[in-house]
Design a protein around this motif. Sequence first.
Motif, PDB file in Angstrom:
ATOM      1  N   LYS A   1       0.836  -1.191   0.000  1.00  0.00           N
ATOM      2  CA  LYS A   1       0.000   0.000   0.000  1.00  0.00           C
ATOM      3  C   LYS A   1       0.874   1.246   0.000  1.00  0.00           C
TER       4      LYS A   1
ATOM      5  N   GLY B   1       2.410   4.670   0.778  1.00  0.00           N
ATOM      6  CA  GLY B   1       2.329   5.528   1.952  1.00  0.00           C
ATOM      7  C   GLY B   1       2.340   4.799   3.281  1.00  0.00           C
ATOM      8  N   HIS B   2       2.272   3.473   3.242  1.00  0.00           N
ATOM      9  CA  HIS B   2       2.278   2.694   4.476  1.00  0.00           C
ATOM     10  C   HIS B   2       3.672   2.131   4.746  1.00  0.00           C
ATOM     11  N   LYS B   3       4.010   2.051   6.022  1.00  0.00           N
ATOM     12  CA  LYS B   3       5.311   1.539   6.429  1.00  0.00           C
ATOM     13  C   LYS B   3       5.403   0.048   6.127  1.00  0.00           C
TER      14      LYS B   3
ATOM     15  N   LYS C   1       6.653  -3.813   6.508  1.00  0.00           N
ATOM     16  CA  LYS C   1       7.020  -4.741   7.562  1.00  0.00           C
ATOM     17  C   LYS C   1       7.476  -6.038   6.901  1.00  0.00           C
TER      18      LYS C   1
ATOM     19  N   SER D   1       2.734  -4.442   3.742  1.00  0.00           N
ATOM     20  CA  SER D   1       2.443  -3.122   4.285  1.00  0.00           C
ATOM     21  C   SER D   1       1.838  -3.244   5.672  1.00  0.00           C
TER      22      SER D   1
ATOM     23  N   THR E   1       0.110  -1.265   9.206  1.00  0.00           N
ATOM     24  CA  THR E   1      -1.043  -0.386   9.374  1.00  0.00           C
ATOM     25  C   THR E   1      -0.628   1.076   9.556  1.00  0.00           C
ATOM     26  N   LYS E   2       0.620   1.309   9.971  1.00  0.00           N
ATOM     27  CA  LYS E   2       1.079   2.672  10.200  1.00  0.00           C
ATOM     28  C   LYS E   2       1.542   3.325   8.905  1.00  0.00           C
ATOM     29  N   LEU E   3       1.398   4.644   8.854  1.00  0.00           N
ATOM     30  CA  LEU E   3       1.874   5.389   7.692  1.00  0.00           C
ATOM     31  C   LEU E   3       3.390   5.518   7.748  1.00  0.00           C
ATOM     32  N   ASN E   4       3.988   5.602   6.582  1.00  0.00           N
ATOM     33  CA  ASN E   4       5.438   5.710   6.495  1.00  0.00           C
ATOM     34  C   ASN E   4       5.908   7.064   6.997  1.00  0.00           C
TER      35      ASN E   4
ATOM     36  N   GLN F   1      13.196   1.128   2.475  1.00  0.00           N
ATOM     37  CA  GLN F   1      12.163   0.715   3.436  1.00  0.00           C
ATOM     38  C   GLN F   1      12.186  -0.796   3.642  1.00  0.00           C
TER      39      GLN F   1
END
Length: 251
Positions: free
Chosen positions: A100, A102-104, A106, A120, A122-125, A135
């Motif tokens: 996704k 814009g998402h950080k 993992k 991706s 749940t937190k935003l990047n 990333q």
Amino acid sequence: MVTSIHFQHNGRSYEVAVKREQRMDYRLKIKKSGGLVASIPKRASLKSLEDFLEHSRAEIGKYLDRVSAYANQTPKYTFSEGEYITIAERPFRVVKAAIKPGHKLKAAVDEKRLEIHIYSGTKLNESPSATYEQQAAEAVEEALMVFSKTWFARRVQYYGQRMSLQPSAVKISRAKTRYGSCSSRGSLNFCWRILLAPQFIADYIVVHELAHLAHLNHSKAFYSVVESAMPDYRNAQNWLKKNAALLEWPV
């Protein structure tokens, strides 16, 4: 004030960042990336720096050649679907889920399937300007640190029983220059990146740090303990001297 000049070597132009400091001598630092930083006296002219570099050309050239060879040996990871990352001599396949924007990112390690999953969170990047590779490198590193904690704990238990030495704790680090350490309280610390090497190298680091529980030095008695558990430990030492670049990670 920082400015720059250029140094030519083997047909390549190297930018030399110039830092003026409260000092009397000239100092040149060559980074692993190939960047050069010259620290010079505040009132020194750039011409004097150029003369210093020219006078030291042969020595600087040798260092630049080493840096270039090191860079050529350093692995390049793209973290693309299907890429393999070798961990303790086992090939782990990169599997990407839907990413996704814009998402950080993992990551998780599946030891049974020999897979590294990148997905991706749940937190935003927090660093939107960072590339996917940057990333992904951070996310995979986090996952491999968790994996390496279990791996090193197993090997410490195995060799600890053979050597009759047990630590108070086993910890994992991101250390850039130290592959392992032993505290005065008996806690062992391992850099996760050592798992990028063949397993006998990682085992040597385990044996080396366990031996420090008996001798917190590098005396003959210490190496006698190392040799009793790993008679060919010198092969591991030689490998590390020649192949340190293989243990580099993008972040």
